[in-house]
Design a protein around this motif. Sequence first.
Motif, PDB file in Angstrom:
ATOM      1  N   PRO A  89     -39.352 -13.954  10.535  1.00 32.64           N
ATOM      2  CA  PRO A  89     -39.309 -14.602   9.174  1.00 32.64           C
ATOM      3  C   PRO A  89     -40.291 -15.564   9.008  1.00 32.64           C
ATOM      4  O   PRO A  89     -40.988 -15.542   7.895  1.00 32.64           O
ATOM      5  CB  PRO A  89     -38.013 -15.271   9.292  1.00 32.64           C
ATOM      6  CG  PRO A  89     -37.338 -14.863  10.541  1.00 32.64           C
ATOM      7  CD  PRO A  89     -38.374 -13.963  11.327  1.00 32.64           C
ATOM      8  N   LEU A  90     -41.021 -16.204   9.866  1.00 32.50           N
ATOM      9  CA  LEU A  90     -41.932 -17.044   9.904  1.00 32.50           C
ATOM     10  C   LEU A  90     -43.311 -16.568   9.350  1.00 32.50           C
ATOM     11  O   LEU A  90     -44.370 -16.954   8.685  1.00 32.50           O
ATOM     12  CB  LEU A  90     -42.062 -18.071  11.114  1.00 32.50           C
ATOM     13  CG  LEU A  90     -43.118 -19.136  11.204  1.00 32.50           C
ATOM     14  CD1 LEU A  90     -42.759 -20.045  10.084  1.00 32.50           C
ATOM     15  CD2 LEU A  90     -43.079 -19.950  12.546  1.00 32.50           C
ATOM     16  N   HIS A  91     -43.625 -15.445  10.338  1.00 31.59           N
ATOM     17  CA  HIS A  91     -44.815 -14.665   9.848  1.00 31.59           C
ATOM     18  C   HIS A  91     -44.754 -14.220   8.504  1.00 31.59           C
ATOM     19  O   HIS A  91     -45.779 -14.255   7.730  1.00 31.59           O
ATOM     20  CB  HIS A  91     -44.744 -13.530  11.101  1.00 31.59           C
ATOM     21  CG  HIS A  91     -45.972 -12.607  10.771  1.00 31.59           C
ATOM     22  ND1 HIS A  91     -46.017 -11.354  11.436  1.00 31.59           N
ATOM     23  CD2 HIS A  91     -47.325 -13.028  10.420  1.00 31.59           C
ATOM     24  CE1 HIS A  91     -47.388 -10.614  11.024  1.00 31.59           C
ATOM     25  NE2 HIS A  91     -48.087 -11.764  10.727  1.00 31.59           N
ATOM     26  N   LEU A  92     -43.721 -13.728   8.098  1.00 34.57           N
ATOM     27  CA  LEU A  92     -43.491 -13.150   6.711  1.00 34.57           C
ATOM     28  C   LEU A  92     -43.778 -14.228   5.650  1.00 34.57           C
ATOM     29  O   LEU A  92     -44.339 -14.097   4.789  1.00 34.57           O
ATOM     30  CB  LEU A  92     -42.077 -12.321   6.824  1.00 34.57           C
ATOM     31  CG  LEU A  92     -41.803 -12.068   5.324  1.00 34.57           C
ATOM     32  CD1 LEU A  92     -42.597 -10.819   4.825  1.00 34.57           C
ATOM     33  CD2 LEU A  92     -40.360 -11.396   5.356  1.00 34.57           C
ATOM     34  N   ILE A  93     -43.134 -15.254   5.861  1.00 26.80           N
ATOM     35  CA  ILE A  93     -43.278 -16.244   4.813  1.00 26.80           C
ATOM     36  C   ILE A  93     -44.484 -16.846   5.004  1.00 26.80           C
ATOM     37  O   ILE A  93     -45.129 -17.292   3.730  1.00 26.80           O
ATOM     38  CB  ILE A  93     -41.976 -17.415   5.160  1.00 26.80           C
ATOM     39  CG1 ILE A  93     -40.563 -16.764   4.898  1.00 26.80           C
ATOM     40  CG2 ILE A  93     -42.263 -18.687   4.307  1.00 26.80           C
ATOM     41  CD1 ILE A  93     -39.525 -17.643   5.480  1.00 26.80           C
ATOM     42  N   MET A 107     -46.702 -14.445   2.892  1.00 20.99           N
ATOM     43  CA  MET A 107     -46.485 -14.281   1.517  1.00 20.99           C
ATOM     44  C   MET A 107     -46.901 -15.636   0.946  1.00 20.99           C
ATOM     45  O   MET A 107     -47.348 -15.437  -0.364  1.00 20.99           O
ATOM     46  CB  MET A 107     -45.156 -13.905   1.197  1.00 20.99           C
ATOM     47  CG  MET A 107     -44.788 -12.459   1.909  1.00 20.99           C
ATOM     48  SD  MET A 107     -45.726 -11.393   1.189  1.00 20.99           S
ATOM     49  CE  MET A 107     -46.825 -11.030   2.799  1.00 20.99           C
ATOM     50  N   SER A 108     -47.005 -16.771   1.570  1.00 19.07           N
ATOM     51  CA  SER A 108     -47.270 -17.819   0.872  1.00 19.07           C
ATOM     52  C   SER A 108     -48.751 -17.952   0.610  1.00 19.07           C
ATOM     53  O   SER A 108     -49.238 -18.440  -0.443  1.00 19.07           O
ATOM     54  CB  SER A 108     -46.968 -19.283   1.758  1.00 19.07           C
ATOM     55  OG  SER A 108     -47.832 -19.278   3.016  1.00 19.07           O
ATOM     56  N   VAL A 109     -49.761 -17.298   1.603  1.00 19.40           N
ATOM     57  CA  VAL A 109     -51.011 -17.155   1.290  1.00 19.40           C
ATOM     58  C   VAL A 109     -51.214 -16.261   0.270  1.00 19.40           C
ATOM     59  O   VAL A 109     -52.031 -16.248  -0.617  1.00 19.40           O
ATOM     60  CB  VAL A 109     -51.893 -16.755   2.611  1.00 19.40           C
ATOM     61  CG1 VAL A 109     -53.241 -16.141   2.177  1.00 19.40           C
ATOM     62  CG2 VAL A 109     -51.726 -17.699   3.431  1.00 19.40           C
ATOM     63  N   VAL A 110     -50.579 -14.919   0.020  1.00 16.57           N
ATOM     64  CA  VAL A 110     -50.753 -14.190  -0.953  1.00 16.57           C
ATOM     65  C   VAL A 110     -50.367 -14.872  -2.432  1.00 16.57           C
ATOM     66  O   VAL A 110     -51.098 -14.593  -3.333  1.00 16.57           O
ATOM     67  CB  VAL A 110     -49.727 -12.936  -0.688  1.00 16.57           C
ATOM     68  CG1 VAL A 110     -49.954 -11.752  -1.970  1.00 16.57           C
ATOM     69  CG2 VAL A 110     -50.223 -11.907   0.310  1.00 16.57           C
ATOM     70  N   LEU A 111     -49.290 -15.614  -2.518  1.00 19.12           N
ATOM     71  CA  LEU A 111     -48.888 -16.183  -3.460  1.00 19.12           C
ATOM     72  C   LEU A 111     -50.075 -17.267  -3.848  1.00 19.12           C
ATOM     73  O   LEU A 111     -50.287 -17.418  -5.366  1.00 19.12           O
ATOM     74  CB  LEU A 111     -47.640 -17.006  -3.123  1.00 19.12           C
ATOM     75  CG  LEU A 111     -46.961 -17.736  -4.405  1.00 19.12           C
ATOM     76  CD1 LEU A 111     -46.651 -16.612  -5.507  1.00 19.12           C
ATOM     77  CD2 LEU A 111     -45.570 -18.312  -4.227  1.00 19.12           C
ATOM     78  N   THR A 112     -50.732 -18.124  -3.232  1.00 17.72           N
ATOM     79  CA  THR A 112     -51.529 -18.888  -3.587  1.00 17.72           C
ATOM     80  C   THR A 112     -52.921 -18.646  -3.638  1.00 17.72           C
ATOM     81  O   THR A 112     -53.439 -18.531  -5.049  1.00 17.72           O
ATOM     82  CB  THR A 112     -51.631 -20.140  -2.467  1.00 17.72           C
ATOM     83  OG1 THR A 112     -51.817 -19.722  -1.274  1.00 17.72           O
ATOM     84  CG2 THR A 112     -50.304 -21.125  -2.366  1.00 17.72           C
ATOM     85  N   LEU A 113     -53.677 -17.860  -2.711  1.00 25.05           N
ATOM     86  CA  LEU A 113     -54.857 -17.471  -2.838  1.00 25.05           C
ATOM     87  C   LEU A 113     -54.982 -16.234  -3.736  1.00 25.05           C
ATOM     88  O   LEU A 113     -55.669 -15.780  -4.456  1.00 25.05           O
ATOM     89  CB  LEU A 113     -55.385 -17.202  -1.734  1.00 25.05           C
ATOM     90  CG  LEU A 113     -55.464 -18.298  -0.706  1.00 25.05           C
ATOM     91  CD1 LEU A 113     -56.199 -18.162   0.572  1.00 25.05           C
ATOM     92  CD2 LEU A 113     -56.465 -19.432  -1.357  1.00 25.05           C
ATOM     93  N   GLY A 114     -53.839 -15.043  -3.280  1.00 20.27           N
ATOM     94  CA  GLY A 114     -54.138 -14.053  -3.985  1.00 20.27           C
ATOM     95  C   GLY A 114     -53.681 -13.889  -5.548  1.00 20.27           C
ATOM     96  O   GLY A 114     -54.484 -13.269  -6.341  1.00 20.27           O
ATOM     97  N   THR A 115     -52.817 -14.818  -5.939  1.00 19.02           N
ATOM     98  CA  THR A 115     -52.683 -14.779  -7.404  1.00 19.02           C
ATOM     99  C   THR A 115     -53.810 -15.640  -8.387  1.00 19.02           C
ATOM    100  O   THR A 115     -54.156 -15.046  -9.076  1.00 19.02           O
ATOM    101  CB  THR A 115     -51.363 -15.636  -7.693  1.00 19.02           C
ATOM    102  OG1 THR A 115     -51.531 -16.722  -7.147  1.00 19.02           O
ATOM    103  CG2 THR A 115     -49.972 -14.895  -7.399  1.00 19.02           C
ATOM    104  N   ALA A 127     -43.105  -8.489  -2.967  1.00 23.10           N
ATOM    105  CA  ALA A 127     -41.664  -7.802  -3.118  1.00 23.10           C
ATOM    106  C   ALA A 127     -41.679  -6.702  -1.960  1.00 23.10           C
ATOM    107  O   ALA A 127     -40.647  -6.331  -1.574  1.00 23.10           O
ATOM    108  CB  ALA A 127     -41.402  -7.080  -4.531  1.00 23.10           C
ATOM    109  N   ALA A 128     -42.753  -5.831  -1.945  1.00 23.34           N
ATOM    110  CA  ALA A 128     -42.902  -4.857  -0.778  1.00 23.34           C
ATOM    111  C   ALA A 128     -42.583  -5.213   0.414  1.00 23.34           C
ATOM    112  O   ALA A 128     -41.868  -4.631   1.595  1.00 23.34           O
ATOM    113  CB  ALA A 128     -44.011  -3.950  -1.149  1.00 23.34           C
ATOM    114  N   CYS A 129     -43.273  -6.426   0.840  1.00 27.00           N
ATOM    115  CA  CYS A 129     -43.045  -6.983   2.263  1.00 27.00           C
ATOM    116  C   CYS A 129     -41.804  -7.432   2.486  1.00 27.00           C
ATOM    117  O   CYS A 129     -41.412  -7.029   3.561  1.00 27.00           O
ATOM    118  CB  CYS A 129     -44.192  -7.934   2.434  1.00 27.00           C
ATOM    119  SG  CYS A 129     -45.860  -7.467   2.547  1.00 27.00           S
TER     120      CYS A 129
END
Length: 133
Positions: free
Chosen positions: A82-86, A89-97, A33-35
């Motif tokens: 946008p590509l860098h952000l997405i 954040m996909s790595v944060v969503l998969t590995l981070g969670t 959310a912050a990013c």
Amino acid sequence: MSLEDRPPFSPPPRRVQPRTGAEQPLLCGAIIAACFALYLWESTRPGGSFNQPVHPGMLHGPDIKNGQWFRLITHVFEHGGPLHLILNMSVVLTLGTALERIEGHGTFAMVSFISAMGSAAASLLLSYDVYML
């Protein structure tokens, strides 16, 4: 190794169980959310656009030396487009969670902070006077 190949008295394979209280990856959600919020804010600032936002928190050695220590943390939330952000954040969503659920909020926060400081140190060591995202 199948069950038939396993010796008769060896322990069964161990399953990793999440720690109690870490069922919801709160820190990963907060980071994502912050990013996104920072990127949208930067893209609406004067001189910025969706594909080329203004980045006030980029990592820059001389600025840090002059007292802008906040750049050591804010560079983690900065993204170039946008590509860098997405993709990040996909790595944060998969590995981070997964990491936050297995190890807990505190360990995830510590790993994230140490990673941020390590990336800042390596970047400043290799390119001290270059603005970096």
